[in-house]
Design a protein around this motif. Structure first.
Motif, mmCIF file in Angstrom:
data_model
loop_
_atom_site.group_PDB
_atom_site.id
_atom_site.type_symbol
_atom_site.label_atom_id
_atom_site.label_comp_id
_atom_site.label_asym_id
_atom_site.label_seq_id
_atom_site.Cartn_x
_atom_site.Cartn_y
_atom_site.Cartn_z
ATOM 1 N N SER A 118 0.822 -1.211 0.000
ATOM 2 C CA SER A 118 0.000 0.000 0.000
ATOM 3 C C SER A 118 0.856 1.262 0.000
ATOM 4 C CB SER A 118 -0.938 0.003 1.226
ATOM 5 O OG SER A 118 -0.195 -0.033 2.429
ATOM 6 N N ILE A 119 1.989 1.214 0.684
ATOM 7 C CA ILE A 119 2.876 2.382 0.707
ATOM 8 C C ILE A 119 3.508 2.597 -0.665
ATOM 9 C CG2 ILE A 119 4.986 3.327 1.723
ATOM 10 C CD1 ILE A 119 4.283 1.941 4.294
ATOM 11 N N VAL A 120 3.874 1.520 -1.332
ATOM 12 C CA VAL A 120 4.430 1.630 -2.682
ATOM 13 C C VAL A 120 3.371 2.142 -3.654
ATOM 14 C CG1 VAL A 120 5.398 0.310 -4.602
ATOM 15 C CG2 VAL A 120 6.163 -0.144 -2.267
ATOM 16 N N TRP A 121 2.121 1.680 -3.481
ATOM 17 C CA TRP A 121 1.015 2.092 -4.349
ATOM 18 C C TRP A 121 0.695 3.572 -4.200
ATOM 19 C CZ3 TRP A 121 -3.870 3.399 -2.136
ATOM 20 C CH2 TRP A 121 -4.877 3.653 -3.072
ATOM 21 N N ALA A 122 0.829 4.106 -2.983
ATOM 22 C CA ALA A 122 0.448 5.492 -2.715
ATOM 23 C C ALA A 122 1.426 6.478 -3.344
ATOM 24 C CB ALA A 122 0.366 5.724 -1.214
#
Length: 208
Positions: free
Chosen positions: A186-190
């Protein structure tokens, strides 16, 4: 190397000060291969893996020999659930399992890498604990617009910070999670990351 910093934002999205972050968490070396492995493991863990067929050992019935071994003139058979029988099991039966487990040390290193990438790119912000006394989606939208960062946005807030969670959860392109729910994927996606002051220490604890 200078210690990483992030702006502390008020409810209007204005920077009140710069907060010095833990260099071991937000200033770590970005290890792309560990990030890849962690993201793949998290995505695989979310898959149901329900596609499968039955082998001869899983098909119901066929526990006794269909006829005696000798004297019938027919080929010997031990079960009616052999693959060459109608209704039998499947040879080399496919069962879907998704592996890719990452150990704890590598998972923490991947989380540090993802957080450090946001800190290095200037897409990490810290939300002041007194920014939201009551839920307000309008205020949250104004904060994001004033901050000027792109979405999708991940907002990390403590479980007790309901006003923050309720303010951001209805915004398009914004996802609210608790520190315990933070994942590398999720952090990479954001495109940007917003952490409350109250949750910052817990995030650092998960990554260190």
């Amino acid at each position: 190397m200078a210690a990483p910093k992030a702006p502390v934002l008020d409810s209007a999205g204005k920077k009140s000060k710069d907060l010095t972050l833990d260099a071991s968490v937000f200033g770590a070396e970005v290890k792309a291969h560990l990030v890849y492995e962690a993201v793949r493991a998290e995505m695989n863990a979310g898959r149901a893996g329900t596609r499968a067929v039955k082998s001869r050992g899983l098909v119901a019935g066929g526990r006794s020999k269909p006829w005696r071994q000798k004297g019938t003139g027919r080929a010997r058979a031990g079960t009616t659930r052999a693959p060459h029988w109608t209704g039998g099991g499947v040879t080399f039966a496919l069962s879907t399992t998704f592996g890719g487990k990452v150990n704890r040390k590598e998972r923490k290193a991947a989380l540090r890498s993802a957080l450090s990438a946001h800190a290095d790119e200037g897409t990490l912000g810290v939300l002041a604990d007194d920014a939201f006394d009551a839920p307000s989606t309008k205020t949250a939208a104004g904060l994001v617009e004033a901050w000027g960062k792109q979405r999708p946005l991940i907002v990390i807030a403590g479980e007790e910070q309901e006003a923050v969670a309720k303010s951001f959860r209805n915004l398009e392109g914004a996802v609210v999670v608790t520190p315990a729910e933070v994942e590398v994927a999720s952090i990479v996606w954001a495109r940007s990351l917003l952490v409350t002051q109250g949750a910052l220490e817990q995030v650092q604890g998960r990554a260190s």
